[in-house]
Design a protein around this motif. Sequence first.
Motif, PDB file in Angstrom:
ATOM      1  N   MET A   1       9.064   0.421  41.440  1.00 37.28           N
ATOM      2  CA  MET A   1       9.153   0.882  42.621  1.00 37.28           C
ATOM      3  C   MET A   1      10.460   2.014  42.749  1.00 37.28           C
ATOM      4  N   GLN A   2       9.996   2.572  43.404  1.00 38.86           N
ATOM      5  CA  GLN A   2      10.675   3.833  44.129  1.00 38.86           C
ATOM      6  C   GLN A   2      11.501   3.626  45.290  1.00 38.86           C
ATOM      7  N   TYR A   3      12.655   3.345  46.087  1.00 35.02           N
ATOM      8  CA  TYR A   3      12.895   3.190  46.991  1.00 35.02           C
ATOM      9  C   TYR A   3      13.484   4.335  47.592  1.00 35.02           C
ATOM     10  N   THR A   4      13.550   4.785  48.839  1.00 38.49           N
ATOM     11  CA  THR A   4      14.398   5.779  49.312  1.00 38.49           C
ATOM     12  C   THR A   4      15.919   5.850  49.534  1.00 38.49           C
ATOM     13  N   PRO A   5      16.460   6.492  49.755  1.00 43.88           N
ATOM     14  CA  PRO A   5      18.087   6.601  50.468  1.00 43.88           C
ATOM     15  C   PRO A   5      18.153   5.410  51.480  1.00 43.88           C
ATOM     16  N   GLU A   6      16.984   5.427  51.869  1.00 43.18           N
ATOM     17  CA  GLU A   6      17.595   4.544  53.483  1.00 43.18           C
ATOM     18  C   GLU A   6      16.967   3.032  52.844  1.00 43.18           C
ATOM     19  N   GLN A   7      16.168   2.685  51.870  1.00 46.76           N
ATOM     20  CA  GLN A   7      15.835   2.188  51.650  1.00 46.76           C
ATOM     21  C   GLN A   7      17.089   0.972  50.943  1.00 46.76           C
ATOM     22  N   LEU A   8      17.876   1.421  49.821  1.00 47.38           N
ATOM     23  CA  LEU A   8      18.634   1.881  48.611  1.00 47.38           C
ATOM     24  C   LEU A   8      19.669   1.376  49.663  1.00 47.38           C
ATOM     25  N   ALA A   9      20.638   1.672  51.236  1.00 50.95           N
ATOM     26  CA  ALA A   9      21.760   2.253  52.030  1.00 50.95           C
ATOM     27  C   ALA A   9      21.715   0.191  52.699  1.00 50.95           C
ATOM     28  N   VAL A  10      19.851  -0.484  53.077  1.00 54.85           N
ATOM     29  CA  VAL A  10      19.629  -1.211  53.660  1.00 54.85           C
ATOM     30  C   VAL A  10      20.336  -2.316  52.048  1.00 54.85           C
ATOM     31  N   PHE A  11      19.837  -2.708  50.944  1.00 48.86           N
ATOM     32  CA  PHE A  11      20.117  -3.285  49.939  1.00 48.86           C
ATOM     33  C   PHE A  11      21.517  -3.365  49.700  1.00 48.86           C
ATOM     34  N   ASN A  12      22.537  -2.255  49.708  1.00 49.33           N
ATOM     35  CA  ASN A  12      23.671  -2.287  49.621  1.00 49.33           C
ATOM     36  C   ASN A  12      24.549  -2.140  50.841  1.00 49.33           C
ATOM     37  N   PHE A  13      24.163  -2.833  51.801  1.00 48.38           N
ATOM     38  CA  PHE A  13      24.661  -3.813  53.396  1.00 48.38           C
ATOM     39  C   PHE A  13      24.823  -5.372  52.731  1.00 48.38           C
ATOM     40  N   VAL A  14      23.546  -4.915  52.448  1.00 54.34           N
ATOM     41  CA  VAL A  14      23.062  -6.781  52.396  1.00 54.34           C
ATOM     42  C   VAL A  14      24.209  -7.017  51.342  1.00 54.34           C
ATOM     43  N   GLN A  15      24.218  -6.812  50.304  1.00 48.78           N
ATOM     44  CA  GLN A  15      25.116  -7.348  49.027  1.00 48.78           C
ATOM     45  C   GLN A  15      26.618  -7.069  49.282  1.00 48.78           C
ATOM     46  N   ASN A  16      27.069  -5.113  50.263  1.00 45.15           N
ATOM     47  CA  ASN A  16      28.154  -5.156  49.631  1.00 45.15           C
ATOM     48  C   ASN A  16      28.913  -5.730  51.560  1.00 45.15           C
ATOM     49  N   GLY A  17      28.467  -5.338  52.283  1.00 41.31           N
ATOM     50  CA  GLY A  17      28.531  -5.297  53.415  1.00 41.31           C
ATOM     51  C   GLY A  17      29.175  -6.412  53.649  1.00 41.31           C
ATOM     52  N   SER A  18      29.435  -6.325  55.216  1.00 44.13           N
ATOM     53  CA  SER A  18      29.577  -7.833  56.035  1.00 44.13           C
ATOM     54  C   SER A  18      29.014  -7.276  57.423  1.00 44.13           C
ATOM     55  N   GLY A  19      29.190  -8.780  58.257  1.00 44.52           N
ATOM     56  CA  GLY A  19      28.280  -8.334  59.220  1.00 44.52           C
ATOM     57  C   GLY A  19      27.039  -8.643  59.643  1.00 44.52           C
TER      58      GLY A  19
END
Length: 565
Positions: A1-19
Amino acid sequence: MQYTPEQLAVFNFVQNGSGHGIIDAVAGAGKTTTIMRSTEYVPAEAKILFCAFNNSIAKEIAAKFRAQGSNRVMVKTIHALGYNILKVNSGTGKAPQLEDKKYPKLLKSEAVEEILLPHYREIIKINKLDPDDKYNRHNLYAIKKLMFLVRSRLLDINQKYRATLCPGEFEDFLALVLHFGIFNSVEAKKANFREEVRQYFLCHELLLEAGNELSLNSQIVDFTDMLYLPYAWQQYPTTKFDFVFIDECQDLSKSQLAVALKYCKSSCRIMAVGDPRQSIYGFTGADIESFERVKNITKARPLLLTTCFRCPQQVIELARGIRADISGSKTYPGVVKTINAEQVVHLARPNDLIICRIKAPLVILVFQFIDQGIKVRIHEDEARDFIAELKRLFKQEERQRKLSNLRGGFTELKGFVTKRWHFIIEKNAERIVDAIERDLHITNEKQYLEQRLEFLHKKSLQWSTDCPRIEDIMRRIYKFITHEGDAIKLSTIHRAKRLEEDRIFVIDYDKLPYLRLEIKDWEITQEINLKYVAITRAKEELYLVESEPMQNKAEEGNLFDDLFG
């Protein structure tokens, strides 16, 4: 499935972000898909909780996780989470027992009636009636009517008080009843208004105390108790989680949010998702500030999902009038067409979804479909409400009596029912402050009554062999509206929020947003939100149904033409 940049930003926040994070997702943005996919980016050792808005959504999402082979996510409604807190903290060893009518039954009990009686008497006196005059028929009738209103208000206040975690001070209580419009503007301007509200305040304190004591001693709870009592009793679950996903956060009451937060470890991360423009449950105790409240309390990082995968471009363009940042992934225009109410029955076909802000037009539409032998499907809860509303027109003995035993058949029964309900309609309308609005309400309600009775009269003649009683007619109607196969679906906009279909009909679209006198600012916002929800159900075709036939509108003319034409 092709994800949008906004969806990828969510995945990145869950994986690499904090808070904590909060996703502002437009209608049709695939938010459930996005947050389900997000769970795959949570560390493998983390315990994950997914808070679903209702039981059907919880079952759906849990099934999707199972289908994906994922067993690490616990999916629960917030009510179920609250119930679990009460269960694990039960001092009696018994699981809480659900009694949805707990407070209505409690309010009618002799013990509670006795302790509330002194305050009832004060309310009666404040309203310039005599609680001791047992011989004046008008006085007695007025007291009976007032006490029905008082009890109804107390139950309404009680539900909202618990859902909003209202502080126990009088000024907070006063703010609550004013916010929810428990009293109209004329009542609020009375010189002794605060004195009257104080009596309600004292009544409610006693009622709430009796309800909490019943729950403590007998483990009897209602749905709101599942959210309120863990807060009131400062109870916590035995299991907490490392990562908590909260769906539909724009419709969380304070008590729901409080329960969800109790399941978070101190190191827990929260990802909430919602759409402020789909906040439509303020009448239950949520409010238009719910999304911002979650964001502010958790100090969450804002994230966006602005691409709608559901709606074609013409629908997107219409929705932009309410939410400007919505965009669509579909490149074709789709269909947006305005039609009149008379066309719906002829145009609708199986699997179409017909929605309306209020139930009355849907009821009449159901009658039209039944007359043509067309099966329809209404959500189980709304179908029960539909039949209950028809049953309420009649006394129990009227529903059970064979119509053939009446000298005048249904016509005779209709006369009794019409006379009774005209009186009730006029009395209920007395609380409407504006005379024009009151007269219009009375006219509409009487017309609606006539339409329902005329339909039932017709069916009593057509189905006389199989349906000799009103009760039999009701059962047959229920079969029509709960068809399991391909059928035309009908729903209120509130119930349709999680639905989508290729073809959507929005009844009385020209009346949206549904405004009325004395409407509050937060209610106006929610009415606009309901229009947005209605528009964005359509995957291909959207039919905007005018409340009056277009021909009639064209014939109305205008004063300029009358004078100078």
